[in-house]
Design a protein around this motif. Structure first.
Motif, PDB file in Angstrom:
ATOM      1  N   UNK A  23       0.916  -1.422   0.112  1.00 11.53           N
ATOM      2  CA  UNK A  23       0.053   0.039  -0.005  1.00 11.53           C
ATOM      3  C   UNK A  23       0.753   1.289  -0.037  1.00 11.53           C
ATOM      4  N   UNK A  24       2.074   1.157   0.207  1.00  8.00           N
ATOM      5  CA  UNK A  24       2.944   2.254  -0.105  1.00  8.00           C
ATOM      6  C   UNK A  24       3.646   2.608  -1.376  1.00  8.00           C
ATOM      7  N   UNK A  25       3.611   1.738  -2.077  1.00  8.14           N
ATOM      8  CA  UNK A  25       4.014   1.928  -3.364  1.00  8.14           C
ATOM      9  C   UNK A  25       2.971   1.875  -4.467  1.00  8.14           C
ATOM     10  N   UNK A  26       2.817   2.831  -5.168  1.00  8.21           N
ATOM     11  CA  UNK A  26       1.919   2.888  -6.373  1.00  8.21           C
ATOM     12  C   UNK A  26       2.620   3.028  -7.660  1.00  8.21           C
TER      13      UNK A  26
ATOM     14  N   UNK B 268       7.415   2.493 -20.006  1.00 11.31           N
ATOM     15  CA  UNK B 268       6.802   2.261 -18.972  1.00 11.31           C
ATOM     16  C   UNK B 268       6.794   0.907 -18.720  1.00 11.31           C
ATOM     17  N   UNK B 269       6.892   0.122 -19.894  1.00 14.51           N
ATOM     18  CA  UNK B 269       6.848  -1.617 -19.656  1.00 14.51           C
ATOM     19  C   UNK B 269       8.132  -1.826 -18.787  1.00 14.51           C
ATOM     20  N   UNK B 270       9.270  -1.213 -19.329  1.00 12.43           N
ATOM     21  CA  UNK B 270      10.460  -1.673 -18.543  1.00 12.43           C
ATOM     22  C   UNK B 270      10.349  -1.065 -17.154  1.00 12.43           C
ATOM     23  N   UNK B 271       9.727  -0.452 -16.687  1.00 14.72           N
ATOM     24  CA  UNK B 271       9.634   0.016 -15.324  1.00 14.72           C
ATOM     25  C   UNK B 271       8.853  -0.920 -14.507  1.00 14.72           C
ATOM     26  N   UNK B 272       7.817  -1.296 -15.338  1.00 15.26           N
ATOM     27  CA  UNK B 272       6.540  -2.110 -14.603  1.00 15.26           C
ATOM     28  C   UNK B 272       7.186  -3.513 -14.606  1.00 15.26           C
TER      29      UNK B 272
ATOM     30  N   UNK C 197       0.841  -9.453  -9.011  1.00 13.13           N
ATOM     31  CA  UNK C 197      -0.272  -9.938 -10.125  1.00 13.13           C
ATOM     32  C   UNK C 197      -0.975  -8.626 -10.554  1.00 13.13           C
ATOM     33  N   UNK C 198      -1.122  -7.648  -9.765  1.00 12.88           N
ATOM     34  CA  UNK C 198      -1.773  -6.660 -10.425  1.00 12.88           C
ATOM     35  C   UNK C 198      -0.733  -5.735 -11.072  1.00 12.88           C
ATOM     36  N   UNK C 199       0.132  -5.734 -10.810  1.00  7.42           N
ATOM     37  CA  UNK C 199       1.178  -5.219 -11.704  1.00  7.42           C
ATOM     38  C   UNK C 199       1.468  -5.842 -13.077  1.00  7.42           C
ATOM     39  N   UNK C 200       1.434  -7.150 -12.930  1.00  8.01           N
ATOM     40  CA  UNK C 200       1.638  -7.924 -14.177  1.00  8.01           C
ATOM     41  C   UNK C 200       0.331  -7.748 -14.982  1.00  8.01           C
ATOM     42  N   UNK C 201      -0.779  -7.525 -14.361  1.00  4.55           N
ATOM     43  CA  UNK C 201      -2.189  -7.553 -15.237  1.00  4.55           C
ATOM     44  C   UNK C 201      -1.931  -6.048 -15.984  1.00  4.55           C
ATOM     45  N   UNK C 202      -1.695  -4.976 -15.131  1.00  2.64           N
ATOM     46  CA  UNK C 202      -1.353  -3.554 -15.645  1.00  2.64           C
ATOM     47  C   UNK C 202      -0.278  -3.747 -16.897  1.00  2.64           C
ATOM     48  N   UNK C 203       0.892  -4.291 -16.753  1.00  2.99           N
ATOM     49  CA  UNK C 203       1.706  -4.648 -17.736  1.00  2.99           C
ATOM     50  C   UNK C 203       1.304  -5.297 -18.909  1.00  2.99           C
ATOM     51  N   UNK C 204       0.499  -6.204 -18.814  1.00  4.08           N
ATOM     52  CA  UNK C 204      -0.019  -7.021 -20.070  1.00  4.08           C
ATOM     53  C   UNK C 204      -1.148  -5.920 -20.683  1.00  4.08           C
ATOM     54  N   UNK C 205      -1.795  -5.476 -19.973  1.00  2.90           N
ATOM     55  CA  UNK C 205      -2.697  -4.375 -20.472  1.00  2.90           C
ATOM     56  C   UNK C 205      -1.981  -3.169 -21.385  1.00  2.90           C
ATOM     57  N   UNK C 206      -0.957  -2.782 -20.843  1.00  2.40           N
ATOM     58  CA  UNK C 206      -0.099  -1.864 -21.641  1.00  2.40           C
ATOM     59  C   UNK C 206       0.378  -2.408 -22.863  1.00  2.40           C
ATOM     60  N   UNK C 207       0.851  -3.789 -22.864  1.00  2.30           N
ATOM     61  CA  UNK C 207       1.506  -4.369 -24.036  1.00  2.30           C
ATOM     62  C   UNK C 207       0.315  -4.799 -24.933  1.00  2.30           C
ATOM     63  N   UNK C 208      -0.865  -4.946 -24.511  1.00  2.54           N
ATOM     64  CA  UNK C 208      -1.919  -5.455 -25.317  1.00  2.54           C
ATOM     65  C   UNK C 208      -2.463  -4.094 -26.134  1.00  2.54           C
TER      66      UNK C 208
ATOM     67  N   UNK D  32       4.264  -4.012 -29.786  1.00  2.00           N
ATOM     68  CA  UNK D  32       4.699  -4.795 -28.448  1.00  2.00           C
ATOM     69  C   UNK D  32       4.125  -6.144 -28.695  1.00  2.00           C
ATOM     70  N   UNK D  33       4.889  -7.198 -28.187  1.00  2.00           N
ATOM     71  CA  UNK D  33       4.352  -8.667 -28.144  1.00  2.00           C
ATOM     72  C   UNK D  33       3.398  -8.652 -26.667  1.00  2.00           C
ATOM     73  N   UNK D  34       2.493  -9.152 -26.704  1.00  2.00           N
ATOM     74  CA  UNK D  34       1.743  -9.119 -25.401  1.00  2.00           C
ATOM     75  C   UNK D  34       2.140 -10.357 -24.581  1.00  2.00           C
ATOM     76  N   UNK D  35       2.998 -11.121 -24.985  1.00  5.34           N
ATOM     77  CA  UNK D  35       3.418 -12.266 -24.141  1.00  5.34           C
ATOM     78  C   UNK D  35       4.378 -11.784 -22.877  1.00  5.34           C
ATOM     79  N   UNK D  36       4.441 -12.337 -21.930  1.00  3.40           N
ATOM     80  CA  UNK D  36       5.226 -12.204 -20.456  1.00  3.40           C
ATOM     81  C   UNK D  36       5.909 -13.158 -20.286  1.00  3.40           C
TER      82      UNK D  36
END
Length: 79
Positions: A9-12, A25-29, A59-70, A75-79
């Motif tokens: 809850x301290x990092x967004x 953005x994807x590299x940071x995520x 998992x929330x970060x991963x969903x956000x990352x996949x959303x950006x890639x999609x 970019x390829x949507x595979x992670x």
């Protein structure tokens, strides 16, 4: 509860960028996701509930990352 390891809850991770710079953005995520998973793994033996929470945040970060890639055409949507 000992909050020594508690970072929940301290990092967004909020993306304010448009699709002009999705690679940045994807590299940071990806780095944030990797760090979150590693931290969850390290805490797993000492505090299982914290570890579960950290995995959930990852998992929330991963969903956000996949959303950006999609949404990005080049970019390829595979992670």
């Amino acid at each position: 509860m000992n909050t020594h390891f508690c970072k929940v809850g301290k990092v967004r991770y909020v993306s304010n960028k448009t699709n002009n710079e999705p690679k940045k953005d994807t590299s940071k995520l990806e780095k944030a996701y990797s760090n979150q998973i590693e931290e969850a793994y390290n805490v797993k033996q000492t505090d299982a509930s914290l570890s579960d929470t950290l995995y959930h945040e990852a998992q929330k970060i991963k969903r956000q990352l996949l959303s950006i890639k999609a949404n990005a055409n080049n970019l390829d949507a595979a992670f």
